[in-house]
Every structure is written in C-alpha cells, then in structure tokens.
Write an enzyme that holds these catalytic residues in place. Structure first.
Site, short mmCIF file in Angstrom:
data_model
loop_
_atom_site.label_atom_id
_atom_site.label_comp_id
_atom_site.label_asym_id
_atom_site.label_seq_id
_atom_site.Cartn_x
_atom_site.Cartn_y
_atom_site.Cartn_z
N GLU A 1 1.21 6.43 -0.19
CA GLU A 1 2.34 5.92 0.39
C GLU A 1 3.52 5.62 -0.38
O GLU A 1 3.82 4.59 -0.95
CB GLU A 1 1.58 4.38 0.64
CG GLU A 1 0.60 4.55 1.55
CD GLU A 1 -0.24 3.30 1.84
OE1 GLU A 1 -0.10 2.36 1.27
OE2 GLU A 1 -1.37 3.21 2.43
N GLU B 1 4.25 -0.83 8.21
CA GLU B 1 3.88 -2.08 7.40
C GLU B 1 4.71 -2.28 6.13
O GLU B 1 4.83 -3.21 5.51
CB GLU B 1 2.40 -2.33 7.14
CG GLU B 1 1.60 -1.19 6.40
CD GLU B 1 0.21 -1.16 6.56
OE1 GLU B 1 -0.09 -0.92 7.49
OE2 GLU B 1 -0.61 -1.12 5.52
C1 NOJ Z 1 -3.82 -1.95 4.86
C2 NOJ Z 1 -3.70 -1.09 6.17
O1 NOJ Z 1 -2.94 0.04 6.17
C3 NOJ Z 1 -3.42 -2.19 7.07
O2 NOJ Z 1 -3.27 -1.72 8.51
C4 NOJ Z 1 -4.47 -3.45 7.06
O3 NOJ Z 1 -3.98 -4.25 8.24
C5 NOJ Z 1 -4.54 -4.01 5.86
N1 NOJ Z 1 -4.76 -2.87 4.84
C6 NOJ Z 1 -6.11 -4.95 5.85
O4 NOJ Z 1 -6.86 -4.06 6.04
#
Ligand code: NOJ
Length: 655
Positions: free
Chosen positions: A168, A467
């Site tokens: 990432e 995210e």
């Molecule tokens: C990282 C993941 O990429 C995300 O999608 C998830 O919500 C969190 N970890 C918690 O599991």
C-alpha cells in the site's frame, strides 16, 4: 530452420537454443556456456533483456546454476482457447511455443534441472522445474539467481517491498539504475528503445513472492525471505512460479495481455457456482467516524443497522451487504488485539440468524468478514469452523483481512509475501472452494493469475485503496494502477464514494470519477462503498450508474492513456450488446477525442454520459457534473472533458 526455433548445439556443455513467439517477433534465447545457464530476449531484433543469469542457490549445497550439460530439449506449440467464469475478457486465447531444456550436472552429484520456456506474441515466461532425483529429495532455497538485465537507463514505476504497509504505497518513477531497494512486482518499465515491459510472476504456490533488486547493475530476483533468512523449503519434484516479462509497444499494450492467466492451469473442478456481485457495507460509516468496528455506543455491526442496510440494498438494487465488526474480538486497539478474534461468535448486539433470515427474505445476501490482523495461528485454528459457520447461514462471500505489518505464523513474525504467507493464502482459497465460498482478500498476497484455477478467489486489495483518501492518495495514483498493480488481476478499490466532500475523509476526486472507477479498476466483486443515505439522498442521478454497471465483461479495449497520467477504456458487457466507456486523469485536466470503432455498424446507441462539468476540480469543485444523453454510432468521434482529478463514465445501449 524449425518452426519453434533452433538448437545450435556445440557440445554437451555449450549450446544455444532459440524459442520464438507464434508470430516470430519475440525471441527468447537460452544459452548454455561451459555449463552455465542464462537467457536473453529480443523483440523485432531489438534487445529487451540482455544476457541474464539463471539459477537457484541452495543452503548446504552447490547452486543449481552451472556445471550443466544438456540431456535433451523438447518443444511444442499450443494454441488453445478457453472461457473464463468471469473477468475482463470472456474468451481467452492461449497461444505460445514452449521449449523444455533438460539439464544434468556433468559431475557428481549429477543433479537434474529442467528449464521450461514459453514464448507468446506478448511476452516470455520461464520456470525452473526440479525433478525428483536420487541425490536430492528436498531443497532449501537460499537465493534465486534469476536476472532481468534490462537497460539500466529505462524508466520504471514501482512500490517498495518489505515495508510495514505491504503493497500500500504510491507508485514512484525511478530510472532502473536508481532502484536501490527491493521493489514489488509487477514492475513496469519503459525502455529507452521505446518498449514497455512488465516483469512479474505467474502461479505463485509454495514459494516466497519474487521482488526485484539491483545486483551488480542488473535487476535480480529477490525472493521474500522467511524469518530464518531462507527463501523456501520444498520437497521434490518442485516447479517454481513462472518468471514473466510482458512486452508491449506502449503502456496500453500491457493491459491487454492475458499471459499471467494463461500460465495458470484450468480449474480442476466445476466452479459454475461462482457468481460476481456488487455489495454495500457496514463499512464506510466506520471510516468517516460515525460508527466503530468495536462494540460500544456507536457500534456499526448491530442487528438493527444490518436490517436497515438490507432494506437499503433492496431499495437501491444492490444484491449483497458486507458486515464488518460483527464478531467478538474487536475490543480496544483491534490492531494490537487481533489474536483475540473469534470467528464464530457474534457480539451481543448482533444476531447472525436474524440478519441472514431477514436478508434472505429480502433477496440480499451477506458478505462475511474475517479480519485476522495477520494472526494466522489464531485464524487457522478456527478457520474450518469459521467457514462452516458462514455456510450454515447461507453466506457465500467472505472478505478477509490481514492488517498488520507482518503475520504471526508458528509463533514467528513472517512477511505476508513469504513462503509461509503464500501457503496460508492458498489454504484459505482451497478451503473456501470446499465450502463454495468466494473471497475478497484485503492485505492479500499479490495476484499471479491463480484465479484461473480457483475462480472463487474473486478479488483482492493489494494496493492503496480509497480508504487512504483524506490526504494520502493523489489523483495520479489511480492512473498508475492500470499499468502496474492491475496487471496482476482485479482489485477491490472500494469505489462509489459519492460523499466526496466529507471533511472526515475527503476524496481527491471529482464525483463522476467515482463512477469511472467501476470501469477503470476491474473487480468481479465490486463495492458500492458509500453509505446508503448518500445514494438515496445526495446523488440518485449518479447512483443509477453504480447500480447498472456490470461486474464481468465480454471484452475490454484500452483506448488511450499514459502511465500515471490517464487511462480511458471501453468494455462490452458479458454476453450483451451494451458497451461502457470510462476514463480518468491525474491532476491535469484533459480533453480527449474518442474514436468509436467497436460498436455494431449502422446502429444507433443511446449514450448516457456522466461527466465532469467544465468548472469541476478535485480540490474545490468536486460535485460539478453533467448527466446527459446523446446518440452515438460506430465511426463517431466523442469528445470528453476530464477535470483535474476527474473522469467520466458512459453507458451505450442499442436504441
Ligand atoms: C483493512 C481493510 O483494507 C479494510 O477494508 C477493513 O475495513 C479494515 N482492514 C478492517 O478489517
């Protein structure tokens, strides 16, 4: 001259063997020079990879790299066509020439090694096969010696390996000679002679993932080590993953190669039960701080919230719902406490039976969630029960997660992309297949095409996804992905965040670019990632596209683009006459002229266009957009404007 190539054998320990692509333009030359093995690659007589070393170094034994003599060489031509269960292309041609070179050490212990080369019109692949043999029952690989001697002045776009956030990172451009640290594959390179190449691997099983590192000026494989420094422990017979080099004339060519899938085996069982899907989630509300994963006043995964979201899925026409944080163990700092996760026990405010019954009654299925936090020992102890648990409730999809900088396997900290990590991911895929469960893996092992063999491995994250928005993603990032990460297969980027201006997690995109992602980033499990109230109230005109856009494609045609700058493509819906066109740009505005030459001739198509307004901007006017319709026919030119950080999406349907 033979059809496959030529063997110029001078003696047992000196030989040159050429393997040619079906169109003869790509040529891989294998060399045995006084017993030492190497290869080089040319396209149209231009050198792509200079003479590069081959071999495997072993612990407590001499390397398998020199002292060889040729026993025999065997060639064949393959021209197959196969149908995918889902994907960016329904019907795939697998056409290559293959040569296997059988080698034996000329002196004791007379160990055996086979090198298998496959040469395609769009690239080359090779692997080491170590047969079962009297003098060697197993191998401890201390290093792999494979080199990829590309011109060190080539440009490359990479992410660093062995970092806490796994894959990432933002892609960075470096000349190859400046790649001082190991980088992940696929590694995309533009040579000074005008070729684009992607170095990667296919069919990664039971071995550390290959990263690349400069060694004496040449790129060399650097297999991810285990915690004891070794790269792999294997029993013989053993075949390494394929080492692959896709070769194109421009970056778009790389995106059309199906070589990685072709190098994987056909499924060994029936997978007609797999089914791509779209899903919403009790998810983004956690990212914008409205809800929490852990139980408490703002717990997201409650029975009540799940039932409300199921109603919303039904009303909005989204067939599945992900629920994160329903299981016991998320208390406190869940990244620290990951070893407490219980995968068969719900928190007191979540009732799996009520929720799944309610979902079934409303035609919405659940996507389960396993956040392992990389505590593999804890997960594997519960894994089969956890899959059975989901199966009992009729759950067919699981999103898994491996947050954390390393995994805990056999009590030791190991890289996600080490041999033990690879073995764990494989175990989940096979166990999931046994229970007819499809997977969306976050913090995954990179894609190497094994979804051809296991089509229940639907998608993965494996790069910075949305995210990270709210400051950690630049608009260029998604313009790197098609030419880098996505060459390794589909990605769950979690598109469809239409609340782009949310102060808690602001997107570096215009609002219409969120629609374009459904086209530019392929995933057979595609998330409608925002909260339902956003789709219902804020942008119903745009949500319609998210609902309608398919998750599998008959074929895909890249139209234009450059690494890190832009990407525009057309996709035909699976077994349908509908077409979709999407595009994204980096920080710069772009006006593109699209020549439409793939539609059925003399037919009017209604084009529904979702585009940035002329004054849209990812920084200060994200919501500026236009939705309009016009008639488009084959042979037309369509001009599209993409605002800075923007994009567009078009649906074409026969009138
Ligand atoms: C990282 C993941 O990429 C995300 O999608 C998830 O919500 C969190 N970890 C918690 O599991």
């Amino acid at each position: 001259m033979s059809f496959f190539g030529d063997l110029f054998k001078k003696s047992k320990t000196d030989a040159i063997y050429e393997v040619k692509s079906p169109n003869s333009r790509v040529v891989l030359t294998f060399m045995l020079d006084r017993g030492q093995i190497s290869y080089y690659v040319k396209k149209d007589d231009k050198v792509i990879v200079r003479q590069s070393r081959l071999g495997i170094a072993l612990k407590d034994a001499a390397p398998l790299a020199d002292g060889f003599g040729i026993v025999r060489a065997y060639s064949r031509m393959v021209d197959d066509t196969w149908k995918a269960y889902w994907g960016e292309q329904h019907v795939i041609r697998n056409n290559y020439n293959e040569t296997a070179i059988y080698l034996e050490e000329t002196e004791r212990p007379s160990r055996l090694l086979t090198l298998r080369f496959r040469v395609y019109d769009d690239g080359v692949a090779f692997r080491y096969e170590i047969p079962a043999q009297p003098e060697m029952k197993n191998m401890v690989v201390s290093d792999e010696l494979t080199e990829f001697a590309v011109d060190a002045n080539s440009r490359s776009w990479s992410i660093p390996a062995y970092q806490p956030d796994r894959y990432e990172y933002e892609y960075i451009e470096h000349p190859v000679h400046a790649l001082t640290d190991s980088v992940h594959t696929p590694l995309t390179i533009a040579t000074p002679t005008g070729y684009y190449i992607s170095i990667h691997e296919a069919a990664l099983y039971n071995y550390g993932a290959m990263t690349l590192k400069l060694n004496n000026g040449n790129l060399k494989s650097d297999i991810t080590p285990l915690s004891d420094g070794m790269r792999a422990y294997v029993e013989l017979p053993f075949s390494t993953p394929w080492r692959t080099i896709i070769i194109g004339h421009d970056a778009l060519d790389l995106t059309t190669s199906r070589m990685i899938l072709n190098l994987n085996d056909a499924p060994r069982e029936d997978f007609s039960w797999v089914e791509p899907t779209k899903f919403m989630g009790i998810w983004w509300a956690m990212y914008v701080g409205e809800w929490t994963w852990a139980p408490g006043e703002r717990h997201g995964a409650t029975t009540e919230h799940a039932m409300q979201y199921i109603d919303a899925c039904k009303n909005l026409g989204i067939p599945a719902l992900l629920v994160e944080g329903w299981n016991d163990g998320w208390e406190g700092d869940w990244l620290e406490n990951g070893a407490n996760n219980k995968f068969c026990e719900a928190t007191p405010d979540f009732d799996m039976k009520i929720v799944t019954d309610y979902g079934r009654a409303n035609g919405v299925e659940l996507v389960g969630h396993h956040e392992t936090v990389g505590f593999i020992d804890n997960y594997e102890a519960q894994m089969e029960d956890a899959f059975k648990f989901y199966q009992k409730y009729g759950i067919r999809y699981i999103k898994t997660g491996y947050a954390g900088s390393k995994m805990v396997i056999n009590g030791r900290r190991e890289f996600h992309h080490s041999q033990l990590g690879v073995l764990h991911y494989q175990k989940t895929v096979e166990l999931a297949a046994k229970y007819h469960i499809m997977l969306d893996i976050h913090e995954p092992i990179k894609g190497t095409g094994i979804e051809r063999t296991y089509p229940n491995l639907m998608t993965r994250e494996g790069a910075r996804g949305q995210e990270y928005e709210g400051g950690a993603i630049q608009p260029s990032h998604a313009c790197f992905l098609p030419y880098t990460r996505l060459l390794a297969g589909g990605m769950d980027y979690t598109p469809g965040i239409l609340d782009v201006t949310n102060f808690a997690k602001r997107m570096s995109t215009t609002i219409t670019r969120q629609l374009a992602y459904y086209l530019t980033i392929y995933s057979p499990m595609q998330m409608a990632a925002d909260r339902p109230q956003i789709y219902e109230n804020m942008a119903p005109d745009l949500f319609e596209f998210i609902r309608d856009v398919p998750v599998k494609w008959e074929r895909t045609i890249p139209l234009l683009g450059e690494v890190g700058k832009s990407f525009v493509l057309a996709r035909q819906a699976w077994e349908s006459s509908d077409w979709y066109i999407g595009g994204i740009t980096n920080e710069e505005a772009r006006r593109v002229d699209l020549y439409i030459d793939f539609l059925e001739p003399q037919v009017n198509y209604v084009a529904k266009i979702y585009r940035d307004s002329e004054d849209a901007h990812y920084r200060d006017h994200q919501l500026g957009h236009v939705v309009e319709e016009r008639i488009v026919r084959n042979g037309d030119h369509v001009e599209m404007y993409m605002a800075p950080g923007g994009g567009f999406a078009i649906k074409l349907h026969k009138q």
